[in-house]
Design an enzyme around this catalytic site. Sequence first.
Site, PDB file in Angstrom:
ATOM      1  N   HIS A 114       0.979  -1.237   0.137  1.00  0.00           N
ATOM      2  CA  HIS A 114       0.087   0.047  -0.274  1.00  0.00           C
ATOM      3  C   HIS A 114       0.918   1.171   0.024  1.00  0.00           C
ATOM      4  CE1 HIS A 114      -1.489   3.332   2.771  1.00  0.00           C
ATOM      5  NE2 HIS A 114      -2.233   3.237   1.798  1.00  0.00           N
ATOM      6  N   ASN A 116       0.303   5.710  -0.396  1.00  0.00           N
ATOM      7  CA  ASN A 116      -0.402   7.092  -0.501  1.00  0.00           C
ATOM      8  C   ASN A 116       0.228   8.131  -0.294  1.00  0.00           C
ATOM      9  OD1 ASN A 116      -1.800   8.504   1.808  1.00  0.00           O
ATOM     10  ND2 ASN A 116      -2.034   6.312   2.290  1.00  0.00           N
ATOM     11  N   ARG A 118      -0.862  12.491  -0.352  1.00  0.00           N
ATOM     12  CA  ARG A 118      -2.457  13.264  -0.206  1.00  0.00           C
ATOM     13  C   ARG A 118      -2.277  14.703   0.235  1.00  0.00           C
ATOM     14  NH1 ARG A 118      -1.974   9.434   3.929  1.00  0.00           N
ATOM     15  NH2 ARG A 118      -2.277   9.952   5.796  1.00  0.00           N
ATOM     16  N   HIS A 184      -7.946  -4.936  17.726  1.00  0.00           N
ATOM     17  CA  HIS A 184      -8.575  -6.215  18.224  1.00  0.00           C
ATOM     18  C   HIS A 184      -7.924  -7.833  18.003  1.00  0.00           C
ATOM     19  CE1 HIS A 184      -9.290  -6.036  14.120  1.00  0.00           C
ATOM     20  NE2 HIS A 184      -9.696  -7.297  13.905  1.00  0.00           N
TER      21      HIS A 184
END
Length: 309
Positions: A114, A116, A118, A184
Amino acid sequence: MPGQASGAAAPAHDQVRGWLLDLQRRIVERLESLDGGRFLVDDWSRPAGGGGRSRVIEDATVFERGGVLFSHVAGDALPASATASRPMVAGRRFEAMGVSLVLHPRNPHVPTVHMNVRFFIAHADGGEPAVWWFGGGMDLTPFYPVEEDVVHFHRTCRDALAPFGPQWHRRFKRWCDDYFFLKHRGEARGVGGIFFDDLAEPDFDGAFALTRSVGEAFLDAYVPIVERNHDRGWTDEQRAFQLYRRGRYVEFNLIYDRGTLFGLQSGGRAESILVSMPPLARWAYDWTPEPDSPEAALTERFLVPREWV
């Protein structure tokens, strides 16, 4: 902290957009040469303002699914995901532009990745100056990691930030380790990389230069890993483990990922936002790997934050 600019827009607004579109084009061209397949082009507009260009590849030779997405959207009020740490800009008109990519290779020996970069602008309201900031990063999610590959990825991230001072890699690596963590599950999503947000230091030119360096480093960080591993053979058991670990990727994206939440909360295009999901994933109830197996090594040796370089 976010920066301020006089007038209604941040400096060099068009310069950021132009670089982002060119970055998308160059990344897609390199990935197509690596895979042999073609990314489809999907231009879209958003009724509330703005639009984007989604470049997507599916069921190709190397990449089972990949999306390299450009968007430039606008709205009347920043969504909650963007104002939680910036209450001073809540309710302002905004623009957000960026390039975001996720690649899900077919071969379990090639990591998911991944990246990115921005840029956000909260426009002037009631005579106050516009507020702007950059964000971005990249992270690696292997299934059968090779230490040499993980070190290479982290070294490239470090080198991209080195011209701006040694403090940035230490800070952004730690931020990445903390951010890409499934609370979690009590485990990391992958082996990390770098992550940053709210960047406006030392000024617009400096923050933009650092963000450009991160985006430009992506191909050098990832392509050599693909080239070393995409022809390796795999078993049905390894494929099943890859799909099981992809389930963790889905959990993170739907529960924690700020980009996903921002896109959905701001009325973004769901098809483009959710192209980050793998085409196939699986869940197994209370499954644990065999002791001393490669599958056990992933969580015991690699999904533990450490100094790779």
